[in-house]
Design an enzyme around this catalytic site. Structure first.
Site, PDB file in Angstrom:
ATOM      1  N   GLU A  55      12.654 169.403 -84.229  1.00 54.84           N
ATOM      2  CA  GLU A  55      13.465 170.128 -85.562  1.00 54.84           C
ATOM      3  C   GLU A  55      14.368 170.792 -84.013  1.00 54.84           C
ATOM      4  OE1 GLU A  55      11.884 172.073 -89.265  1.00 54.84           O
ATOM      5  OE2 GLU A  55      10.533 170.632 -89.081  1.00 54.84           O
ATOM      6  N   ASN A  78       3.151 170.053 -89.240  1.00 57.95           N
ATOM      7  CA  ASN A  78       3.783 170.493 -89.569  1.00 57.95           C
ATOM      8  C   ASN A  78       3.879 172.081 -89.518  1.00 57.95           C
ATOM      9  OD1 ASN A  78       6.694 171.032 -89.260  1.00 57.95           O
ATOM     10  ND2 ASN A  78       6.410 172.272 -90.951  1.00 57.95           N
ATOM     11  N   GLU A  79       4.657 172.687 -87.914  1.00 56.79           N
ATOM     12  CA  GLU A  79       3.993 174.516 -88.131  1.00 56.79           C
ATOM     13  C   GLU A  79       2.740 175.133 -88.142  1.00 56.79           C
ATOM     14  OE1 GLU A  79       7.888 175.816 -89.855  1.00 56.79           O
ATOM     15  OE2 GLU A  79       8.201 174.616 -88.030  1.00 56.79           O
ATOM     16  N   TRP A  91      12.593 175.911 -99.072  1.00 57.19           N
ATOM     17  CA  TRP A  91      11.223 176.674 -99.680  1.00 57.19           C
ATOM     18  C   TRP A  91      11.991 178.156-100.444  1.00 57.19           C
ATOM     19  CZ3 TRP A  91       7.811 173.758 -98.723  1.00 57.19           C
ATOM     20  CH2 TRP A  91       8.152 172.881 -97.443  1.00 57.19           C
ATOM     21  N   HIS A 105       2.995 168.922 -94.059  1.00 63.59           N
ATOM     22  CA  HIS A 105       4.371 169.548 -94.158  1.00 63.59           C
ATOM     23  C   HIS A 105       4.126 171.025 -95.478  1.00 63.59           C
ATOM     24  CE1 HIS A 105       8.405 169.909 -92.375  1.00 63.59           C
ATOM     25  NE2 HIS A 105       8.790 171.005 -93.097  1.00 63.59           N
TER      26      HIS A 105
END
Ligand SMILES: OC[C@@H]1[C@@H](O)[C@H](O)[C@@H](O)c2[nH]c(CCc3ccccc3)c[n+]21
Length: 447
Positions: A352, A163-164, A407, A118
């Site tokens: 999410e 993740n993403e 972030w 992540h």
């Protein structure tokens, strides 16, 4: 009243760099986010994850809070720099934290769901040829993932490789908003390719280890795209935006190829796809057990001659969250239906979904976050409609269990159903946590 299946997985989600703190404890070395957040101007007021929610020390209290809310599953991520602080050098003390966390979860009958990556790439990997730009990152990642499977394998029923990938590549190497902050679209596609390749190789390693009862998948952030009008030019540019946000990752994983018309468009921008080697797409598209979907909002696109993808976002009519994202529950339904129609019948988990709103602690030490309750309820209604029509949706993880390091926005955006007072590290269950507790108890939502 809307009923969910009895075995529906009700969860909450977090990630390592956003909550743990303890950035130089028990052998952890810096990640690219430690470096990025300490670089002038990269994060809101220079906020870093140095302390965050101090979860590394407070994890027992946080698991107790999850028990109080009654969550069935907890999605967290593992910090690669705790496990391999240097290339090839395994750090058992770093692994011990996750063993203690998993033990605590299992003791409280909460299913662990672990995200292997992540975004907190070890700085040493970045220092060796730019991290994901270096094809060796695939080897480093598989060594890391294999160690996790060896040490935690069947204690964790749901493994998520990444993740993403879109954020870890496009947002990080192309747009530059996230670490390592590059602005080079060729680099972004190279990073995306190596991340996808590392996913496929890790799945292969997982299969070879024959880890009983556990399943493996990947989490993609997917943003449904709608043309601003029925004009041909708007519909064409919406297709490019869909390729940019969604198909560039869905197609390799589920169809074993990158979308052709996007390759043609991109080749004008980045030149040769010489970083795609023989056999890569077969590896990337190895069968997985489930798909994780992170959904927040939709995009509406209008033709614009001057942009790289010939389009620009136009604001939708819906209300917005503190992130400025339009609230569009019906787009979650559209997205799920499209995945079922065009990509996969595999189990889907919404890994999410959530929202940032202005949260205030009132006199009575409560947080009356009605907007967040409304947001989650409306998205759960969309999810329920998909299930009712036969959709293979198995679970839902609220982003996030608690307020954390958002972030580039630092601590200025609160997504938690639990409020964190960063001065005192006190946690306060918001009204949304108490509401979610009620939903989980009966697996039902009131209209
Ligand atoms: O922004 C809220 C959450 C992050 O805190 C999670 O770490 C991350 O997995 C996540 N992804 C998204 C959607 C994609 C996105 C991320 C960041 C910025 C813009 C879009 C929203 N979120």
């Amino acid at each position: 009243m809307i009923k969910f299946p009895k075995d529906f997985v009700w969860g909450v989600a977090t990630s390592s760099y956003q909550i743990e703190g303890a950035v130089d404890e028990d052998g952890r070395t810096p990640s690219i986010w430690d470096t990025f957040s300490k670089t002038e101007g990269k994060t809101y007021q220079g906020h870093t994850g140095d302390v965050a929610c101090d979860h590394y020390h407070r994890y027992k209290e946080d698991v107790e809070i999850m028990k109080e809310i009654g969550v069935k599953a907890y999605r967290f991520s593992i910090a690669w720099p705790r496990i391999f602080p240097e290339e090839g050098k395994y750090n058992p003390k770093g692994m011990d934290f996750y063993k203690r966390l998993v033990d605590e979860l299992l003791k409280k009958d909460i299913m662990p769901a672990a995200t292997i990556y992540h975004w907190d790439l070890p700085q040493w990997a970045y220092d060796k040829g730019g991290g994901w730009l270096n094809r060796d990152s695939v080897k480093w990642y598989v060594e890391y993932a294999t160690k996790l499977f060896e040490e935690l394998g069947d204690a964790i029923p749901l493994w998520i490789t990444h993740n993403e990938p879109w954020c870890a590549s496009i947002l990080s190497y192309g747009i530059g908003e996230h670490a390592p902050g590059h602005k080079n679209y060729r680099e972004a596609l190279i990073a995306a390719h190596h991340i996808l390749l590392s996913h496929g190789k890790a799945v292969k390693a997982f299969r070879e280890m024959n880890i009983k009862r556990s399943k493996i998948g990947i989490t993609l952030n997917l943003t449904p795209v709608y043309p601003a009008s029925e004009k041909e030019e708007d519909k064409l540019t919406a297709q490019y935006a869909d390729g940019f946000s969604n198909r560039w990752f869905l197609d390799p994983i589920f169809k074993g190829n990158y979308p052709q018309e996007m390759m043609e468009l991109y080749s004008k921008i980045i030149g040769e796809f010489d970083f795609i080697k023989e056999g890569d797409l077969e590896t990337i598209s190895v069968p997985i057990d489930f798909l994780g979907v992170n959904y927040y909002t939709r995009n509406i696109i209008k033709y614009n001659e001057n942009s790289m993808l010939k389009g620009e976002n136009v604001p939708g009519p819906g209300k917005r969250t503190e992130m400025g994202w339009e609230i569009s529950p019906e787009s979650l339904y559209d997205l799920l239906k499209r995945l079922d129609r065009e990509y996969t019948k595999l189990p889907i988990y919404i890994t999410e979904n959530g929202a940032a709103f202005k949260d205030e602690v009132t006199e009575d030490r409560r947080v009356h976050d009605d907007e967040r309750i409304e947001y989650i309820k409306e998205h759960l209604k969309a999810a329920a409609k998909f299930i009712e029509e036969g959709g293979n949706l198995k679970g839902y993880f609220v982003w996030s269990l608690m307020d954390n390091f958002e972030w580039a926005h630092g601590y200025s955006k609160r997504f938690g159903i639990v409020y964190v007072d960063y001065e005192t590290q006190k946690r306060i269950l918001k009204d949304s946590a108490w509401w979610y507790k009620g939903v989980i108890q009966r697996s039902v939502i009131e209209e």
